[in-house]
Design an enzyme around this catalytic site. Structure first.
Site, short mmCIF file in Angstrom:
data_model
loop_
_atom_site.label_atom_id
_atom_site.label_comp_id
_atom_site.label_asym_id
_atom_site.label_seq_id
_atom_site.Cartn_x
_atom_site.Cartn_y
_atom_site.Cartn_z
N HIS A 59 34.89 42.22 31.29
CA HIS A 59 33.83 42.74 30.71
C HIS A 59 34.15 43.63 29.28
CE1 HIS A 59 34.51 46.73 32.11
NE2 HIS A 59 33.78 47.38 31.34
N1 UDP Z 1 30.95 47.76 39.88
C1 UDP Z 1 29.84 47.70 40.46
N2 UDP Z 1 29.31 46.41 40.55
C2 UDP Z 1 29.94 45.25 40.13
C3 UDP Z 1 30.99 45.46 39.20
C4 UDP Z 1 31.37 47.00 39.03
O1 UDP Z 1 29.23 48.76 41.14
O2 UDP Z 1 29.27 44.28 40.12
C5 UDP Z 1 31.51 49.38 39.68
C6 UDP Z 1 33.08 49.45 39.70
O3 UDP Z 1 33.38 49.54 40.90
C7 UDP Z 1 33.40 50.65 39.14
C8 UDP Z 1 32.05 50.61 38.01
O4 UDP Z 1 31.20 49.79 38.49
O5 UDP Z 1 33.13 51.83 39.92
C9 UDP Z 1 32.95 50.24 36.89
O6 UDP Z 1 32.36 49.89 35.92
P1 UDP Z 1 32.87 48.76 34.65
O7 UDP Z 1 34.04 48.01 35.27
O8 UDP Z 1 31.77 48.31 34.08
O9 UDP Z 1 33.31 49.93 33.75
P2 UDP Z 1 34.62 50.61 33.14
O10 UDP Z 1 35.21 51.46 34.42
O11 UDP Z 1 35.67 49.41 32.87
O12 UDP Z 1 34.24 51.65 32.07
#
Ligand code: UDP
Length: 352
Positions: A199
C-alpha cells in the site's frame, strides 16, 4: 485528546487507551479524522480492539495531501477550542498525525508523539515529512527503538526542551495482547501460503514499481507458494487504473484478529508496510520488504528482514530464499510489551 484516522493508528491507540482507562481520573477524548473510513479499514478495529467510540468524528478523506491536511487542521482546531484538552496524543506518520500536532501546537496545547524519531531519510515519502514535522512540535517524544532515539539526538533533540523517552513499540504490546484472539478469516485459503501486503505510495503511485511488484507477486504465487494478499482499497484502485492483473489469492482487508491469524499461519511475509515488518518478527516469520529503505533497521541487522526494493527478480529470489525460514523473536528490540504502560506513566508525570 487522542487524534487518529488511519488503520495502524487504531491498533496503536487501542493498547494505550487500555492503559489510560486504568488510571482513575484520566479522561480520554477520541477524535477520528475520517482518513480511513471503510468498515473494514476502521469500524472493525474499534469493535475488535475495544477502542472508545470517537467523541468527535470528522469525515475528511481523499484529495491531495495538502487539501486533506488543511481540512483536518481547520476542523481539529475547532474541536480543540471546544474541548480544551490538557494534551494531545498523536500516532505515527499520517496526515492525521501532522494535522493533529500542528493544530494543537499552534494553540499551545502540548503534543505527545507516539512512534517518534523514526526516519527513512527519504524526503519523497509523505510519511517522512509528517514524522519530521510532528517531532519538531511535540514536547514528549515516545521512541519505539534505540535507533529512533539516536535519530533524534542527531537532529539536536538533546538540547531542546522536549523530552525523549525510549518507550518501546506499542505494536509489540498489541501483538502480544491480541495474539490469543486470532480468528481464521472466513475466506477459503490455501494450507500453506505467503502473506503479502502492498500500500505504500512510493510503490503504488509509481507505475514502474507497481508493475514490477505485481509481476513478482504473480511469479512467486505461480512458481513458489500461494500468495495471500488482503488488498488495501487504494492499491486496488491503482492496480485497476494501471490495467495490471494480480493473479494471486486476493482477499478484502481483514480485521486485526484475522491478520494475527494470517501472520501466525504463513510461511513468509512479503510487505511494504511499516507495522507488518515487525509483526512478522513478533510471529517468528522471515520478512521480505519491498522498499528501498526501512525505519526498522534493527530487523535487517539481526537478519530477520531482507530489504529488496521493487525489483521483480530481487523480490522473487528473496521470497524463494526466505520461504519457511523461522525467526527467533526477542523481547530486546521493541520493549517486550510494556510500551503503553510506560507511555501513560510518562504522560502522568509530564502533566502532573
Ligand atoms: N492490518 C490489518 N488488516 C489488513 C492489513 C493490515 O489488520 O488487512 C494491520 C497490520 O497487521 C498492522 C496494521 O494493520 O497492524 C498496519 O497497517 P498498514 O500496513 O496499513 O500501515 P503501516 O504500518 O504501513 O503504516
Amino acid at each position: 485528546m487522542t487524534i487518529i484516522g488511519a488503520r495502524p493508528q487504531f491498533i496503536k491507540a487501542s493498547v494505550v487507551s487500555r492503559a489510560i482507562q486504568e488510571v482513575r481520573g484520566l479522561e480520554e477524548i477520541v477524535l477520528h479524522t475520517g482518513q480511513h473510513f471503510d468498515a473494514n479499514m476502521s469500524d472493525v478495529f474499534f469493535n475488535q480492539l475495544n477502542i472508545p467510540r470517537p467523541d468527535i468524528q470528522l469525515d475528511i478523506h481523499g484529495g491531495n495531501h495538502g487539501e486533506m491536511t488543511g481540512r483536518m487542521l481547520i476542523e481539529i482546531e475547532q474541536a480543540l477550542l471546544e474541548h480544551k484538552p490538557d494534551r494531545v496524543l498523536v500516532y505515527g506518520d499520517t496526515n492525521s498525525t501532522l494535522a493533529g500536532a500542528l493544530a494543537a501546537a499552534k494553540l499551545h496545547i502540548p503534543v505527545a508523539h507516539v512512534e517518534a524519531g523514526l526516519r527513512s531519510f527519504n524526503m519523497r515519502m509523505p510519511e517522512e515529512i509528517n514524522r519530521i514535522l510532528t517531532d519538531q512540535i511535540s514536547d514528549l517524544l515516545f521512541c519505539p527503538t534505540d535507533t529512533a532515539v539516536k535519530n533524534l539526538e542527531n537532529e539536536g533533540f538533546e538540547v531542546k526542551s522536549a523530552k525523549v523517552v525510549q518507550s518501546g513499540d506499542v505494536m509489540q504490546d498489541a501483538a502480544l495482547m491480541f495474539a490469543e484472539k486470532a480468528i481464521a478469516p472466513t475466506n477459503v485459503l490455501p494450507e500453506t501460503f505467503i502473506l503479502a501486503t502492498l500500500h505504500r505510495a512510493e510503490n503504488t503511485d509509481c507505475p514502474r514499481r507497481l508493475a514490477s511488484i505485481v509481476n513478482a507477486l504473480n511469479k512467486t504465487h505461480r512458481e513458489k507458494a500461494p500468495v495471500v494478499l488482503p488488498l488495501h482499497p487504494r492499491t486496488r484502485n491503482l492496480i485497476a487504473q494501471q490495467g495490471l492483473t494480480l493473479d494471486i489469492h486476493i482477499i478484502d482487508p481483514v480485521g486485526y484478529f484475522e491478520m494475527v491469524w494470517l501472520l501466525d499461519h504463513c510461511q513468509l511475509v512479503l510487505t511494504d508496510s511499516g507495522s507488518v515488518q515487525k509483526e512478522a518478527f513478533f510471529f517468528g516469520k522471515a520478512c521480505v520488504t519491498m522498499r528501498d529503505q526501512t525505519e526498522w533497521v534493527e530487523l535487517v541487522d539481526v537478519g530477520a528482514n531482507e530489504l529488496v526494493g521493487a525489483d521483480e527478480s530481487r523480490i522473487f529470489e528473496a521470497a524463494e530464499r526466505n520461504l519457511g525460514r523461522r525467526i527467533q523473536d526477542s523481547d530486546q528490540l521493541y520493549g517486550g510489551g510494556e510500551a503503553s504502560n510506560r507511555i501513560v506513566r510518562e504522560l502522568l508525570r509530564a502533566d502532573a
